[in-house]
Design a protein around this motif. Sequence first.
Motif, PDB file in Angstrom:
ATOM      1  N   ALA A 223      -1.752  -9.668  -5.478  1.00 26.50           N
ATOM      2  CA  ALA A 223      -2.789  -8.658  -5.714  1.00 26.50           C
ATOM      3  C   ALA A 223      -2.456  -7.354  -5.007  1.00 26.50           C
ATOM      4  O   ALA A 223      -1.821  -7.344  -3.939  1.00 26.50           O
ATOM      5  CB  ALA A 223      -4.135  -9.181  -5.217  1.00 26.50           C
ATOM      6  N   GLU A 224      -2.910  -6.257  -5.580  1.00 25.44           N
ATOM      7  CA  GLU A 224      -2.810  -4.972  -4.885  1.00 25.44           C
ATOM      8  C   GLU A 224      -3.582  -5.061  -3.567  1.00 25.44           C
ATOM      9  O   GLU A 224      -4.597  -5.750  -3.463  1.00 25.44           O
ATOM     10  CB  GLU A 224      -3.391  -3.855  -5.755  1.00 25.44           C
ATOM     11  CG  GLU A 224      -2.623  -3.599  -7.041  1.00 25.44           C
ATOM     12  CD  GLU A 224      -1.295  -2.901  -6.811  1.00 25.44           C
ATOM     13  OE1 GLU A 224      -1.048  -2.444  -5.668  1.00 25.44           O
ATOM     14  OE2 GLU A 224      -0.494  -2.825  -7.756  1.00 25.44           O
ATOM     15  N   ASP A 225      -3.097  -4.349  -2.570  1.00 26.00           N
ATOM     16  CA  ASP A 225      -3.656  -4.480  -1.222  1.00 26.00           C
ATOM     17  C   ASP A 225      -5.121  -4.057  -1.127  1.00 26.00           C
ATOM     18  O   ASP A 225      -5.851  -4.536  -0.258  1.00 26.00           O
ATOM     19  CB  ASP A 225      -2.830  -3.651  -0.226  1.00 26.00           C
ATOM     20  CG  ASP A 225      -1.472  -4.275   0.042  1.00 26.00           C
ATOM     21  OD1 ASP A 225      -1.348  -5.514  -0.058  1.00 26.00           O
ATOM     22  OD2 ASP A 225      -0.525  -3.523   0.341  1.00 26.00           O
ATOM     23  N   HIS A 226      -5.575  -3.195  -2.034  1.00 33.27           N
ATOM     24  CA  HIS A 226      -6.954  -2.719  -1.923  1.00 33.27           C
ATOM     25  C   HIS A 226      -7.974  -3.717  -2.473  1.00 33.27           C
ATOM     26  O   HIS A 226      -9.177  -3.571  -2.224  1.00 33.27           O
ATOM     27  CB  HIS A 226      -7.113  -1.376  -2.659  1.00 33.27           C
ATOM     28  CG  HIS A 226      -7.006  -1.490  -4.149  1.00 33.27           C
ATOM     29  ND1 HIS A 226      -5.794  -1.438  -4.822  1.00 33.27           N
ATOM     30  CD2 HIS A 226      -7.956  -1.666  -5.115  1.00 33.27           C
ATOM     31  CE1 HIS A 226      -6.007  -1.563  -6.111  1.00 33.27           C
ATOM     32  NE2 HIS A 226      -7.301  -1.709  -6.321  1.00 33.27           N
ATOM     33  N   LEU A 227      -7.530  -4.739  -3.190  1.00 32.89           N
ATOM     34  CA  LEU A 227      -8.465  -5.698  -3.782  1.00 32.89           C
ATOM     35  C   LEU A 227      -8.930  -6.716  -2.742  1.00 32.89           C
ATOM     36  O   LEU A 227      -8.124  -7.362  -2.080  1.00 32.89           O
ATOM     37  CB  LEU A 227      -7.816  -6.437  -4.952  1.00 32.89           C
ATOM     38  CG  LEU A 227      -7.512  -5.631  -6.211  1.00 32.89           C
ATOM     39  CD1 LEU A 227      -6.863  -6.524  -7.262  1.00 32.89           C
ATOM     40  CD2 LEU A 227      -8.767  -4.981  -6.772  1.00 32.89           C
ATOM     41  N   THR A 228     -10.233  -6.854  -2.612  1.00 32.51           N
ATOM     42  CA  THR A 228     -10.792  -7.858  -1.705  1.00 32.51           C
ATOM     43  C   THR A 228     -10.679  -9.246  -2.353  1.00 32.51           C
ATOM     44  O   THR A 228     -10.486  -9.361  -3.562  1.00 32.51           O
ATOM     45  CB  THR A 228     -12.273  -7.579  -1.424  1.00 32.51           C
ATOM     46  OG1 THR A 228     -13.013  -7.741  -2.655  1.00 32.51           O
ATOM     47  CG2 THR A 228     -12.479  -6.165  -0.891  1.00 32.51           C
TER      48      THR A 228
ATOM     49  N   LEU B 110      -2.649 -13.962  -2.881  1.00 31.75           N
ATOM     50  CA  LEU B 110      -2.579 -13.090  -1.713  1.00 31.75           C
ATOM     51  C   LEU B 110      -2.263 -11.663  -2.152  1.00 31.75           C
ATOM     52  O   LEU B 110      -1.716 -11.432  -3.230  1.00 31.75           O
ATOM     53  CB  LEU B 110      -1.482 -13.564  -0.763  1.00 31.75           C
ATOM     54  CG  LEU B 110      -1.648 -14.948  -0.123  1.00 31.75           C
ATOM     55  CD1 LEU B 110      -0.411 -15.291   0.692  1.00 31.75           C
ATOM     56  CD2 LEU B 110      -2.900 -15.000   0.737  1.00 31.75           C
ATOM     57  N   SER B 111      -2.572 -10.710  -1.279  1.00 33.60           N
ATOM     58  CA  SER B 111      -2.138  -9.338  -1.509  1.00 33.60           C
ATOM     59  C   SER B 111      -0.682  -9.201  -1.053  1.00 33.60           C
ATOM     60  O   SER B 111      -0.127 -10.092  -0.397  1.00 33.60           O
ATOM     61  CB  SER B 111      -3.011  -8.363  -0.725  1.00 33.60           C
ATOM     62  OG  SER B 111      -2.747  -8.485   0.673  1.00 33.60           O
ATOM     63  N   TYR B 112      -0.073  -8.070  -1.399  1.00 39.27           N
ATOM     64  CA  TYR B 112       1.302  -7.816  -0.969  1.00 39.27           C
ATOM     65  C   TYR B 112       1.407  -7.892   0.556  1.00 39.27           C
ATOM     66  O   TYR B 112       2.318  -8.539   1.095  1.00 39.27           O
ATOM     67  CB  TYR B 112       1.757  -6.440  -1.453  1.00 39.27           C
ATOM     68  CG  TYR B 112       1.983  -6.346  -2.935  1.00 39.27           C
ATOM     69  CD1 TYR B 112       3.219  -6.647  -3.496  1.00 39.27           C
ATOM     70  CD2 TYR B 112       0.956  -5.967  -3.797  1.00 39.27           C
ATOM     71  CE1 TYR B 112       3.435  -6.563  -4.863  1.00 39.27           C
ATOM     72  CE2 TYR B 112       1.152  -5.890  -5.162  1.00 39.27           C
ATOM     73  CZ  TYR B 112       2.395  -6.183  -5.689  1.00 39.27           C
ATOM     74  OH  TYR B 112       2.589  -6.117  -7.057  1.00 39.27           O
TER      75      TYR B 112
END
Length: 271
Positions: free
Chosen positions: A185-190, A208-210
Amino acid sequence: MSDRSDLRETVRAGYAAAALQVTGGGTACCGSGSTEIDESFGARTYGAEDLAALPEDAVAASLGCGNPLAVAELRAGERVLDLGSGGGIDVLLSARRVGPGGKAYGLDMTEEMLALALANAEKAGARNAEFLKGTIESIPLPAGTIDVVISNCVINLSVDKPAVFAEMFRVLRPGGRIGISDVVAEDHLTPEQRAERGNYVGCIAGALSYAEYRAGLEAAGFGAVEITPAHDVAEGMRSAIIRAVKPADAQGAPAATGTAAAAAGGGSCCG
């Protein structure tokens, strides 16, 4: 469904049903949760020559989001472990690449998938392929015995990602490497926003996010971490190739603690 055992059972049941759909003549895909083909998942990332050499059921049971063998750079004589091996497509292809002097292991927790994989290995005549029952959080192999760990859209399903990263590190020999396809997931996504884009069994909610992926691998002891995005699977979420190396001077797997462990755990995993 917040309890880890409940989540794992949901994933197990989903993939057991997928295996039965294949043996019954259907096709199930990771992203759809139905018998309709989801273009983000399945065997489309493999070359036609590779697919032509495999049993039809191995191809039909491919539920991944990429082709980890495209970056694993397998060599003759190596020992390879596929986490969440499903119907066996990546194990069978790995067995061909490492040759009779090598070994390809597949690990899966689902009896129905293991039965399908064993049947596919028999059809393919893959004598250097072996399938093991177990979870990716507790790999039933000795430490330092594997050259390469691969996985195709499975780590996002884990209820304990720090344990998965630590186990990968443990079973790899010093200097060993990983080549993984997974949803990231993009880092901004909760975690909540990720869950809005898809469910657990569909390989979306537990991604997981990056930054979380990198932190989790580094906390386990890996170096040279590379995360390369590929195609979109949902808004702000992509299939990605993850590479990393166990340092040549590594002795064991450090415990994933503190911030890195919390990030890798994610709190929204799916299996």
